[in-house]
Design an enzyme around this catalytic site. Structure first.
Site, PDB file in Angstrom:
ATOM      1  NE  ARG A 194      35.917  42.718  41.355  1.00 45.19           N
ATOM      2  CZ  ARG A 194      37.685  42.584  41.926  1.00 45.19           C
ATOM      3  NH1 ARG A 194      37.908  41.407  40.999  1.00 45.19           N
ATOM      4  NH2 ARG A 194      37.467  42.955  43.038  1.00 45.19           N
ATOM      5  CG  HIS A 249      38.460  36.066  41.613  1.00 45.01           C
ATOM      6  ND1 HIS A 249      36.970  36.815  42.007  1.00 45.01           N
ATOM      7  CD2 HIS A 249      39.198  36.876  41.939  1.00 45.01           C
ATOM      8  CE1 HIS A 249      37.609  38.156  42.160  1.00 45.01           C
ATOM      9  NE2 HIS A 249      39.318  37.830  42.216  1.00 45.01           N
TER      10      HIS A 249
END
Ligand code: NAP
Ligand code: GLV
Length: 308
Positions: free
Chosen positions: A223, A271
């Site tokens: 993250r 991502h």
């Protein structure tokens, strides 16, 4: 009765995949429900608090993402409702591929050759054998273990750090604050696969980066909130960090004016390291929902206190 709260663009595809695997259940999109008290299970990606707020009768929530930080901190979900994160062998395989690809590219100096090509420079980098390259993981969870297993075939020295000591065959494992520092001092390539929790937010800061071997590389596939962006840029510019491969960011999509885009030693990915596969994730969700209905153990239950 199941209710889903999913990405609008993909909702109908998800509903089809889920209906095919759980035909016995009524499955409806959360938006537009007029009788929320009928629903006891939710299948969610990253629901906004207002999407879950009307569903006061929920007794089980299944996430279609592995990382559940947005659900854990969702004030609309009562603390006593069991929440399962996604543990999916297909995602583990996909993540392991991404990690292996990034580690191999760093090991074989691809970023250096890209810069040399851009400058039309013939510039051979020193060759280091895989067994002399230490690849260390923050986290020894589902995705880290799958990645460590794939890297074993490539001959790298493998290290890993977790909250509690976790022995893994062929891997030097570490735990606790002192363990982290000992591991970092030996690390050539650091791969972050921690969950984002209050204890791990901002963990990749100047202190951590300065404890790495000089010139080490970072691969962040967990993250963006784990990284202190300014510290990462400072470490790269000082040469303490040699390269960074970043798949995740504080704000996604990464804003067009963010300095990461143009930094010569950063590679940006949107991502994509471990996307959820609809077919396998639907099967995992179905198995968990059947387990919930039949009172059997649910796979991937989140400890809401720990945050993962
Ligand atoms: P997991 O199985 O829950 O494993 C988490 C690991 O982190 C465990 O080894 C745990 O230690 C360790 N950990 C947690 N808090 C810690 C702390 N404070 N100090 C030290 N170690 C700590 O998680 P996972 O399924 O492997 O997923 C990891 C993360 O990957 C997800 O949370 C998500 O954010 C990210 N992800 C990214 C993508 C992508 O496309 N980029 C895709 C999927 C997931 P213990 O073993 O001691 O509990
Ligand atoms: C993706 O980032 C996930 O957490 O599943």
């Amino acid at each position: 009765m199941l209710v889903t709260s999913l990405d609008q663009a993909e909702e109908s595809a998800w509903l089809a995949a889920l209906r095919a695997t759980i035909p016995a259940e009524e499955l409806v999109p959360a938006n537009g429900v007029t009788d929320p008290a009928r629903f006891d299970v939710a299948i969610v990606a990253n629901p906004r608090p207002e999407q879950l707020a009307p569903f006061a009768a929920l007794r089980f929530v299944q996430s279609l993402w592995a990382g559940v930080e947005k659900i854990v901190s969702n004030a609309a979900l009562p603390l006593d409702v069991p929440l399962a994160r996604l543990i999916d062998p297909t995602m583990s395989q996909t993540m392991a591929e991404a990690v292996a690809a990034h580690v191999l590219a760093l090991h074989r100096n691809h970023p250096h050759y890209r810069r040399a090509q851009n400058a039309r420079r013939w510039d051979e980098a020193a060759m280091v054998p895989a067994h002399a390259r230490a690849v260390a993981f923050l986290g020894t969870g589902e995705l880290a273990r799958a990645s460590l297993a794939l890297l074993a075939h490539l001959g790298f020295e493998r290290l890993a750090w977790s909250r509690a000591p976790r022995p893994i065959d062929g891997v030097r494992t570490f735990a606790g604050h002192e363990g982290l520092r000992a591991m970092l001092a030996q690390t050539d390539i650091l791969v972050n696969l921690l969950p984002l929790t209050p204890a791990t937010r901002g963990i990749v800061d100047g202190r951590l980066l300065s404890a790495l071997k000089p010139g080490a590389a970072l691969v962040n596939v967990a993250r963006g909130g784990h990284v202190v962006d300014a510290d990462l840029l400072a470490a790269l510019d000082a040469g303490q960090l040699g390269e960074a491969v970043l798949d995740v960011f504080h704000d996604e999509p990464l804003p067009p004016d963010h300095p990461f885009w143009a930094h010569p030693r950063i590679q940006v990915f949107p991502h994509v390291a471990g996307p959820t596969d609809m077919v396998s994730a639907a099967a995992v969700a179905a198995a968990n929902i059947r387990a919930f209905r039949e009172g059997r153990p649910i796979i991937g239950l989140v400890d809401r206190g720990r945050g993962y």
